[in-house]
Scaffold this motif. Structure first.
Motif, PDB file in Angstrom:
ATOM      1  N   GLN A   1      13.151 -29.950  -2.161  1.00 15.17           N
ATOM      2  CA  GLN A   1      13.211 -28.822  -3.073  1.00 15.17           C
ATOM      3  C   GLN A   1      14.025 -29.177  -4.299  1.00 15.17           C
ATOM      4  OE1 GLN A   1      14.618 -25.249  -1.208  1.00 15.17           O
ATOM      5  NE2 GLN A   1      12.552 -24.605  -0.704  1.00 15.17           N
ATOM      6  N   VAL A   2      13.788 -28.446  -5.365  1.00 13.48           N
ATOM      7  CA  VAL A   2      14.519 -28.658  -6.592  1.00 13.48           C
ATOM      8  C   VAL A   2      15.639 -27.630  -6.692  1.00 13.48           C
ATOM      9  CG1 VAL A   2      12.944 -27.166  -7.902  1.00 13.48           C
ATOM     10  CG2 VAL A   2      14.236 -28.965  -9.077  1.00 13.48           C
ATOM     11  N   GLN A   3      16.788 -28.047  -7.211  1.00 12.42           N
ATOM     12  CA  GLN A   3      17.918 -27.141  -7.438  1.00 12.42           C
ATOM     13  C   GLN A   3      17.879 -26.666  -8.880  1.00 12.42           C
ATOM     14  OE1 GLN A   3      19.859 -26.431  -4.742  1.00 12.42           O
ATOM     15  NE2 GLN A   3      18.447 -27.769  -3.624  1.00 12.42           N
ATOM     16  N   LEU A   4      18.111 -25.360  -9.082  1.00 12.44           N
ATOM     17  CA  LEU A   4      17.972 -24.756 -10.408  1.00 12.44           C
ATOM     18  C   LEU A   4      19.259 -24.059 -10.826  1.00 12.44           C
ATOM     19  CD1 LEU A   4      14.464 -23.137  -9.784  1.00 12.44           C
ATOM     20  CD2 LEU A   4      14.937 -25.334 -10.870  1.00 12.44           C
ATOM     21  N   VAL A   5      19.672 -24.264 -12.083  1.00 14.14           N
ATOM     22  CA  VAL A   5      20.874 -23.623 -12.617  1.00 14.14           C
ATOM     23  C   VAL A   5      20.554 -23.046 -13.988  1.00 14.14           C
ATOM     24  CG1 VAL A   5      23.259 -23.911 -13.323  1.00 14.14           C
ATOM     25  CG2 VAL A   5      22.380 -25.203 -11.370  1.00 14.14           C
ATOM     26  N   GLU A   6      20.701 -21.718 -14.108  1.00 18.08           N
ATOM     27  CA  GLU A   6      20.430 -21.045 -15.371  1.00 18.08           C
ATOM     28  C   GLU A   6      21.690 -20.945 -16.225  1.00 18.08           C
ATOM     29  OE1 GLU A   6      18.042 -18.877 -12.082  1.00 18.08           O
ATOM     30  OE2 GLU A   6      20.062 -19.685 -12.373  1.00 18.08           O
ATOM     31  N   SER A   7      21.487 -20.834 -17.534  1.00 16.06           N
ATOM     32  CA  SER A   7      22.587 -20.610 -18.462  1.00 16.06           C
ATOM     33  C   SER A   7      22.021 -19.949 -19.724  1.00 16.06           C
ATOM     34  CB  SER A   7      23.282 -21.918 -18.818  1.00 16.06           C
ATOM     35  OG  SER A   7      22.376 -22.802 -19.458  1.00 16.06           O
ATOM     36  N   GLY A   8      22.946 -19.443 -20.555  1.00 10.88           N
ATOM     37  CA  GLY A   8      22.537 -18.883 -21.838  1.00 10.88           C
ATOM     38  C   GLY A   8      22.523 -17.371 -21.918  1.00 10.88           C
ATOM     39  N   GLY A   9      22.806 -16.712 -20.807  1.00 12.89           N
ATOM     40  CA  GLY A   9      22.836 -15.256 -20.846  1.00 12.89           C
ATOM     41  C   GLY A   9      24.042 -14.743 -21.618  1.00 12.89           C
ATOM     42  N   GLY A  10      24.068 -13.435 -21.861  1.00 14.34           N
ATOM     43  CA  GLY A  10      25.187 -12.844 -22.567  1.00 14.34           C
ATOM     44  C   GLY A  10      24.866 -11.453 -23.052  1.00 14.34           C
ATOM     45  N   LEU A  11      25.726 -10.975 -23.962  1.00 11.98           N
ATOM     46  CA  LEU A  11      25.587  -9.640 -24.537  1.00 11.98           C
ATOM     47  C   LEU A  11      25.042  -9.780 -25.955  1.00 11.98           C
ATOM     48  CD1 LEU A  11      26.136  -6.559 -24.542  1.00 11.98           C
ATOM     49  CD2 LEU A  11      28.458  -7.107 -25.319  1.00 11.98           C
ATOM     50  N   VAL A  12      24.005  -9.022 -26.265  1.00 13.88           N
ATOM     51  CA  VAL A  12      23.397  -9.084 -27.593  1.00 13.88           C
ATOM     52  C   VAL A  12      22.967  -7.685 -27.999  1.00 13.88           C
ATOM     53  CG1 VAL A  12      21.091  -9.573 -26.668  1.00 13.88           C
ATOM     54  CG2 VAL A  12      21.680 -10.312 -28.981  1.00 13.88           C
ATOM     55  N   GLN A  13      22.960  -7.426 -29.292  1.00 16.71           N
ATOM     56  CA  GLN A  13      22.517  -6.122 -29.786  1.00 16.71           C
ATOM     57  C   GLN A  13      20.987  -6.063 -29.798  1.00 16.71           C
ATOM     58  OE1 GLN A  13      24.390  -5.502 -33.617  1.00 16.71           O
ATOM     59  NE2 GLN A  13      26.075  -4.379 -32.664  1.00 16.71           N
ATOM     60  N   ALA A  14      20.480  -4.861 -29.718  1.00 19.63           N
ATOM     61  CA  ALA A  14      19.037  -4.659 -29.794  1.00 19.63           C
ATOM     62  C   ALA A  14      18.505  -5.284 -31.078  1.00 19.63           C
ATOM     63  CB  ALA A  14      18.702  -3.180 -29.741  1.00 19.63           C
ATOM     64  N   GLY A  15      17.374  -5.962 -30.963  1.00 18.55           N
ATOM     65  CA  GLY A  15      16.788  -6.666 -32.090  1.00 18.55           C
ATOM     66  C   GLY A  15      17.222  -8.115 -32.201  1.00 18.55           C
ATOM     67  N   GLY A  16      18.220  -8.491 -31.420  1.00 19.29           N
ATOM     68  CA  GLY A  16      18.736  -9.846 -31.467  1.00 19.29           C
ATOM     69  C   GLY A  16      17.950 -10.817 -30.605  1.00 19.29           C
ATOM     70  N   SER A  17      18.473 -12.038 -30.521  1.00 21.60           N
ATOM     71  CA  SER A  17      17.794 -13.109 -29.796  1.00 21.60           C
ATOM     72  C   SER A  17      18.751 -13.849 -28.872  1.00 21.60           C
ATOM     73  CB  SER A  17      17.186 -14.114 -30.790  1.00 21.60           C
ATOM     74  OG  SER A  17      16.250 -13.507 -31.644  1.00 21.60           O
ATOM     75  N   LEU A  18      18.191 -14.418 -27.824  1.00 23.16           N
ATOM     76  CA  LEU A  18      18.917 -15.294 -26.911  1.00 23.16           C
ATOM     77  C   LEU A  18      17.964 -16.371 -26.428  1.00 23.16           C
ATOM     78  CD1 LEU A  18      20.989 -13.011 -24.470  1.00 23.16           C
ATOM     79  CD2 LEU A  18      21.910 -14.633 -26.139  1.00 23.16           C
ATOM     80  N   ARG A  19      18.510 -17.531 -26.076  1.00 18.23           N
ATOM     81  CA  ARG A  19      17.717 -18.568 -25.435  1.00 18.23           C
ATOM     82  C   ARG A  19      18.342 -18.909 -24.088  1.00 18.23           C
ATOM     83  NH1 ARG A  19      16.259 -24.787 -27.145  1.00 18.23           N
ATOM     84  NH2 ARG A  19      18.453 -25.100 -26.565  1.00 18.23           N
ATOM     85  N   LEU A  20      17.581 -18.716 -23.038  1.00 19.97           N
ATOM     86  CA  LEU A  20      18.014 -19.082 -21.704  1.00 19.97           C
ATOM     87  C   LEU A  20      17.534 -20.494 -21.382  1.00 19.97           C
ATOM     88  CD1 LEU A  20      17.205 -15.801 -19.724  1.00 19.97           C
ATOM     89  CD2 LEU A  20      19.242 -16.385 -21.063  1.00 19.97           C
ATOM     90  N   SER A  21      18.350 -21.191 -20.605  1.00 19.10           N
ATOM     91  CA  SER A  21      17.983 -22.526 -20.133  1.00 19.10           C
ATOM     92  C   SER A  21      18.053 -22.560 -18.613  1.00 19.10           C
ATOM     93  CB  SER A  21      18.943 -23.576 -20.695  1.00 19.10           C
ATOM     94  OG  SER A  21      18.934 -23.592 -22.100  1.00 19.10           O
ATOM     95  N   CYS A  22      17.211 -23.383 -18.029  1.00 17.31           N
ATOM     96  CA  CYS A  22      17.226 -23.590 -16.586  1.00 17.31           C
ATOM     97  C   CYS A  22      17.139 -25.093 -16.352  1.00 17.31           C
ATOM     98  CB  CYS A  22      16.074 -22.873 -15.920  1.00 17.31           C
ATOM     99  SG  CYS A  22      15.885 -23.227 -14.158  1.00 17.31           S
ATOM    100  N   ALA A  23      18.225 -25.660 -15.849  1.00 14.12           N
ATOM    101  CA  ALA A  23      18.279 -27.096 -15.587  1.00 14.12           C
ATOM    102  C   ALA A  23      17.935 -27.356 -14.123  1.00 14.12           C
ATOM    103  CB  ALA A  23      19.657 -27.633 -15.907  1.00 14.12           C
ATOM    104  N   ALA A  24      17.072 -28.326 -13.911  1.00 13.17           N
ATOM    105  CA  ALA A  24      16.617 -28.653 -12.559  1.00 13.17           C
ATOM    106  C   ALA A  24      17.106 -30.031 -12.143  1.00 13.17           C
ATOM    107  CB  ALA A  24      15.094 -28.615 -12.503  1.00 13.17           C
TER     108      ALA A  24
END
Length: 122
Positions: A1-24
């Protein structure tokens, strides 16, 4: 199986942007179809987006189509979720998932990450 770790979350105002990453982990990342799911408080987990192991096919939930983009860089063993025009209803824990040589048309996945919190304020 592959191990997965997410990052990049946070607090943002409506209309804004975020980029999430998932490293395997592992040397066979290029063989895995990858997906993003999310779960808001009091709600069931829902599918967000997926990208086939070949990289040539994607699928999106209607609620995020034209706002979110899923992509992958196999050389970095990483899948991304670019989120634009965020809305308060996008607030959830976002998790990535993987399945070996899978299709994007089905939502059954065998490996899961722990998730990263995304909060969109109004």
């Amino acid at each position: 199986q592959v191990q997965l770790v997410e990052s990049g979350g946070g607090l943002v105002q409506a209309g804004g942007s975020l980029r999430l990453s998932c490293a395997a982990s592992g040397r066979t990342f290029s063989s895995y179809t990858m997906a993003w799911f999310r779960q808001a408080p009091g709600k069931e987990r829902e599918f967000v987006a997926a990208i086939r192991w070949t990289g040539d096919s994607t699928k999106y939930a209607d609620s995020v189509k034209d706002r979110f983009t899923v992509s992958r860089v196999n050389a970095k063993n990483t899948v991304y979720l670019e989120m634009n025009s965020l809305k308060p209803e996008d607030t959830a824990v976002y998790s990535c998932a993987a399945k070996l040589f899978g299709l994007v048309t089905t939502n059954e996945y065998s490996s899961w990450g722990q998730g990263t919190q995304v909060t969109v304020s109004s």
